[in-house]
Write a protein that holds these residues in place. Structure first.
Motif, PDB file in Angstrom:
ATOM      1  N   TYR A 105       0.839  -1.210   0.000  1.00  0.00           N
ATOM      2  CA  TYR A 105       0.000   0.000   0.000  1.00  0.00           C
ATOM      3  C   TYR A 105       0.867   1.251   0.000  1.00  0.00           C
ATOM      4  CZ  TYR A 105       0.606   1.574   4.855  1.00  0.00           C
ATOM      5  OH  TYR A 105       1.111   2.090   6.021  1.00  0.00           O
ATOM      6  N   VAL A 106       2.039   1.163   0.608  1.00  0.00           N
ATOM      7  CA  VAL A 106       2.977   2.294   0.591  1.00  0.00           C
ATOM      8  C   VAL A 106       3.457   2.544  -0.839  1.00  0.00           C
ATOM      9  CG1 VAL A 106       5.216   3.148   1.391  1.00  0.00           C
ATOM     10  CG2 VAL A 106       3.734   1.875   2.963  1.00  0.00           C
ATOM     11  N   VAL A 107       3.785   1.476  -1.554  1.00  0.00           N
ATOM     12  CA  VAL A 107       4.258   1.593  -2.934  1.00  0.00           C
ATOM     13  C   VAL A 107       3.182   2.219  -3.815  1.00  0.00           C
ATOM     14  CG1 VAL A 107       5.128   0.338  -4.938  1.00  0.00           C
ATOM     15  CG2 VAL A 107       5.764  -0.407  -2.628  1.00  0.00           C
ATOM     16  N   ILE A 108       1.939   1.766  -3.655  1.00  0.00           N
ATOM     17  CA  ILE A 108       0.838   2.313  -4.456  1.00  0.00           C
ATOM     18  C   ILE A 108       0.599   3.777  -4.118  1.00  0.00           C
ATOM     19  CG2 ILE A 108      -1.631   2.135  -4.955  1.00  0.00           C
ATOM     20  CD1 ILE A 108      -1.415  -0.852  -4.378  1.00  0.00           C
ATOM     21  N   SER A 109       0.610   4.104  -2.827  1.00  0.00           N
ATOM     22  CA  SER A 109       0.390   5.477  -2.398  1.00  0.00           C
ATOM     23  C   SER A 109       1.457   6.417  -2.956  1.00  0.00           C
ATOM     24  CB  SER A 109       0.374   5.544  -0.863  1.00  0.00           C
ATOM     25  OG  SER A 109       0.209   6.869  -0.413  1.00  0.00           O
ATOM     26  N   GLU A 110       2.717   5.985  -2.882  1.00  0.00           N
ATOM     27  CA  GLU A 110       3.799   6.820  -3.404  1.00  0.00           C
ATOM     28  C   GLU A 110       3.752   6.903  -4.927  1.00  0.00           C
ATOM     29  OE1 GLU A 110       5.743   8.757  -1.769  1.00  0.00           O
ATOM     30  OE2 GLU A 110       4.957   8.095   0.162  1.00  0.00           O
ATOM     31  N   ALA A 111       3.259   5.844  -5.587  1.00  0.00           N
ATOM     32  CA  ALA A 111       3.116   5.882  -7.042  1.00  0.00           C
ATOM     33  C   ALA A 111       2.066   6.908  -7.452  1.00  0.00           C
ATOM     34  CB  ALA A 111       2.739   4.494  -7.561  1.00  0.00           C
ATOM     35  N   LEU A 112       0.963   6.977  -6.719  1.00  0.00           N
ATOM     36  CA  LEU A 112      -0.072   7.965  -7.021  1.00  0.00           C
ATOM     37  C   LEU A 112       0.439   9.388  -6.789  1.00  0.00           C
ATOM     38  CD1 LEU A 112      -3.186   6.205  -5.431  1.00  0.00           C
ATOM     39  CD2 LEU A 112      -2.653   6.459  -7.868  1.00  0.00           C
ATOM     40  N   THR A 113       1.190   9.576  -5.711  1.00  0.00           N
ATOM     41  CA  THR A 113       1.770  10.889  -5.434  1.00  0.00           C
ATOM     42  C   THR A 113       2.744  11.291  -6.538  1.00  0.00           C
ATOM     43  OG1 THR A 113       1.587  10.486  -3.049  1.00  0.00           O
ATOM     44  CG2 THR A 113       3.077  12.240  -3.753  1.00  0.00           C
ATOM     45  N   PHE A 114       3.559  10.339  -6.966  1.00  0.00           N
ATOM     46  CA  PHE A 114       4.507  10.596  -8.053  1.00  0.00           C
ATOM     47  C   PHE A 114       3.771  10.937  -9.347  1.00  0.00           C
ATOM     48  CE2 PHE A 114       6.717   8.873 -11.784  1.00  0.00           C
ATOM     49  CZ  PHE A 114       7.909   9.567 -11.725  1.00  0.00           C
ATOM     50  N   LEU A 115       2.703  10.201  -9.636  1.00  0.00           N
ATOM     51  CA  LEU A 115       1.943  10.425 -10.866  1.00  0.00           C
ATOM     52  C   LEU A 115       1.366  11.841 -10.895  1.00  0.00           C
ATOM     53  CD1 LEU A 115       0.671   9.376 -13.485  1.00  0.00           C
ATOM     54  CD2 LEU A 115      -1.255   8.532 -12.111  1.00  0.00           C
ATOM     55  N   ILE A 116       0.803  12.272  -9.772  1.00  0.00           N
ATOM     56  CA  ILE A 116       0.240  13.623  -9.695  1.00  0.00           C
ATOM     57  C   ILE A 116       1.324  14.666  -9.932  1.00  0.00           C
ATOM     58  CG2 ILE A 116      -0.803  15.319  -8.134  1.00  0.00           C
ATOM     59  CD1 ILE A 116      -2.271  12.944  -6.805  1.00  0.00           C
ATOM     60  N   ALA A 117       2.446  14.506  -9.232  1.00  0.00           N
ATOM     61  CA  ALA A 117       3.536  15.472  -9.348  1.00  0.00           C
ATOM     62  C   ALA A 117       4.116  15.508 -10.755  1.00  0.00           C
ATOM     63  CB  ALA A 117       4.635  15.140  -8.332  1.00  0.00           C
ATOM     64  N   TYR A 118       4.290  14.327 -11.370  1.00  0.00           N
ATOM     65  CA  TYR A 118       4.905  14.301 -12.693  1.00  0.00           C
ATOM     66  C   TYR A 118       3.972  14.839 -13.764  1.00  0.00           C
ATOM     67  CZ  TYR A 118       9.549  12.866 -14.080  1.00  0.00           C
ATOM     68  OH  TYR A 118      10.883  12.892 -14.416  1.00  0.00           O
ATOM     69  N   MET A 119       2.660  14.662 -13.590  1.00  0.00           N
ATOM     70  CA  MET A 119       1.711  15.250 -14.541  1.00  0.00           C
ATOM     71  C   MET A 119       1.778  16.775 -14.480  1.00  0.00           C
ATOM     72  SD  MET A 119       0.373  12.833 -16.235  1.00  0.00           S
ATOM     73  CE  MET A 119      -1.000  13.669 -17.032  1.00  0.00           C
ATOM     74  N   ILE A 120       1.899  17.318 -13.269  1.00  0.00           N
ATOM     75  CA  ILE A 120       2.048  18.771 -13.119  1.00  0.00           C
ATOM     76  C   ILE A 120       3.363  19.236 -13.755  1.00  0.00           C
ATOM     77  CG2 ILE A 120       2.327  20.649 -11.447  1.00  0.00           C
ATOM     78  CD1 ILE A 120       0.476  19.054  -9.576  1.00  0.00           C
ATOM     79  N   PHE A 121       4.414  18.454 -13.544  1.00  0.00           N
ATOM     80  CA  PHE A 121       5.713  18.762 -14.127  1.00  0.00           C
ATOM     81  C   PHE A 121       5.624  18.807 -15.649  1.00  0.00           C
ATOM     82  CE2 PHE A 121      10.160  16.919 -15.035  1.00  0.00           C
ATOM     83  CZ  PHE A 121      10.709  18.180 -15.191  1.00  0.00           C
ATOM     84  N   MET A 122       4.921  17.861 -16.218  1.00  0.00           N
ATOM     85  CA  MET A 122       4.791  17.824 -17.677  1.00  0.00           C
ATOM     86  C   MET A 122       4.001  19.006 -18.214  1.00  0.00           C
ATOM     87  SD  MET A 122       4.358  13.770 -18.566  1.00  0.00           S
ATOM     88  CE  MET A 122       5.638  12.601 -18.080  1.00  0.00           C
ATOM     89  N   LEU A 123       3.044  19.493 -17.439  1.00  0.00           N
ATOM     90  CA  LEU A 123       2.323  20.700 -17.845  1.00  0.00           C
ATOM     91  C   LEU A 123       3.275  21.884 -17.942  1.00  0.00           C
ATOM     92  CD1 LEU A 123      -1.027  20.450 -15.832  1.00  0.00           C
ATOM     93  CD2 LEU A 123      -0.687  20.163 -18.292  1.00  0.00           C
ATOM     94  N   PHE A 124       4.201  21.980 -16.993  1.00  0.00           N
ATOM     95  CA  PHE A 124       5.208  23.037 -17.050  1.00  0.00           C
ATOM     96  C   PHE A 124       6.073  22.871 -18.298  1.00  0.00           C
ATOM     97  CE2 PHE A 124       4.250  24.077 -12.669  1.00  0.00           C
ATOM     98  CZ  PHE A 124       4.615  25.414 -12.570  1.00  0.00           C
ATOM     99  N   LEU A 125       6.418  21.639 -18.614  1.00  0.00           N
ATOM    100  CA  LEU A 125       7.244  21.398 -19.800  1.00  0.00           C
ATOM    101  C   LEU A 125       6.512  21.795 -21.073  1.00  0.00           C
ATOM    102  CD1 LEU A 125       8.899  17.946 -18.942  1.00  0.00           C
ATOM    103  CD2 LEU A 125       9.813  20.248 -18.612  1.00  0.00           C
ATOM    104  N   VAL A 126       5.212  21.556 -21.111  1.00  0.00           N
ATOM    105  CA  VAL A 126       4.411  21.969 -22.270  1.00  0.00           C
ATOM    106  C   VAL A 126       4.428  23.482 -22.412  1.00  0.00           C
ATOM    107  CG1 VAL A 126       2.073  22.078 -23.208  1.00  0.00           C
ATOM    108  CG2 VAL A 126       2.926  19.930 -22.246  1.00  0.00           C
ATOM    109  N   PHE A 127       4.222  24.181 -21.302  1.00  0.00           N
ATOM    110  CA  PHE A 127       4.180  25.641 -21.335  1.00  0.00           C
ATOM    111  C   PHE A 127       5.529  26.263 -21.679  1.00  0.00           C
ATOM    112  CE2 PHE A 127       0.447  25.244 -18.260  1.00  0.00           C
ATOM    113  CZ  PHE A 127      -0.481  25.446 -19.267  1.00  0.00           C
TER     114      PHE A 127
END
Length: 256
Positions: A105-127
């Protein structure tokens, strides 16, 4: 442990993380948004930091965030798995929970946190016009490989921490040293060749951090040989953790 219970632990982990806050789960978006803005925008426009050989004003900020976000998922997984048996001792004592699958459950939780952060990061890269191309498809594989290693190390520390509570503090110190010994904030070009060789052959964290840098900063495919090496290391560590847990499971339950 069945899937429903695992997902319930993951959901409860998110609820507990932001319990009592007004914004609740929105903090999962706010924290990475602020961090990425500071590192990508502030570093570029205020500090004027640049990567050697790259003219883009955002190059160092992208380099920093590209390595920092996966490192945070990696380090948090290890740190949290190191205390997972103690944190869940009440549940382990009342419900017949598999100790082998509990840390997932720790691995899944951290994966979701990473996914959220990296999606935001990619938005910055697009801009900023710095979005990589098709090489992005490799990122899920790199993340999976690094988390196999993190889970293995976390389980080993988690087993040891049941019997020696100093392990938790030792892991915190270890991860601090490991962070600064890995080229996340600094770049390989500034260190002597012998240090670069040590990174490639001794530091497994370099193998996945460099993969993210190659993908996100340079738009290149990462070193496949390095990733295969990380696959072998991660699975060897995870197998060792599994054997330790299987051997000491009865003692762990007695201590808890």
């Amino acid at each position: 442990m069945n899937l429903a219970l695992l997902l319930q632990f993951t959901k409860q982990d998110f609820v507990d993380r932001y319990s009592g806050s007004v914004l609740g789960g929105l903090w999962a978006f706010i924290h990475p948004l602020v961090m990425i803005f500071i590192f990508v925008v502030i570093f570029a426009n205020v500090m004027g930091t640049r990567l050697p050989g790259i003219s883009s004003v955002y190059s160092y900020g992208i380099y920093l965030v590209a390595g920092l976000l996966p490192w945070m998922a990696f380090a948090n997984t290890i740190n949290r798995c190191a205390t997972v048996f103690l944190d869940k001792r009440n549940i382990i004592g009342k419900v017949r929970v598999s100790l082998h699958f509990l840390p997932l459950y720790v691995v899944i939780s951290e994966a979701l946190t990473f996914l959220i952060a990296y999606m935001i990061f990619m938005l910055f890269l697009v801009f900023t016009g710095a979005m990589p191309g098709q090489v992005l498809i490799i990122i899920p594989f790199v993340f999976l490989v690094q988390q196999v290693l993190a889970l293995g190390l976390g389980l080993i520390f988690g087993v040891l921490n049941v019997f020696l509570r100093d392990i938790k503090e030792m892991v915190t110190v270890l991860m601090t040293f490991w962070f600064w010994l890995t080229p996340i904030v600094w770049v390989m070009d500034i260190v002597p060749p012998v240090v670069q060789q040590i990174q490639q052959h001794v530091n497994p964290a370099f193998l996945f951090v460099d993969a993210y840098h190659q993908i996100m900063v340079h738009g290149h495919l990462p070193d496949i040989g390095g990733l295969m090496k990380l696959v072998l290391i991660g699975h060897a560590v995870l197998l060792l953790a599994y054997l330790m847990l299987r051997w000491l499971e009865k003692d762990i339950r007695d201590f808890l």
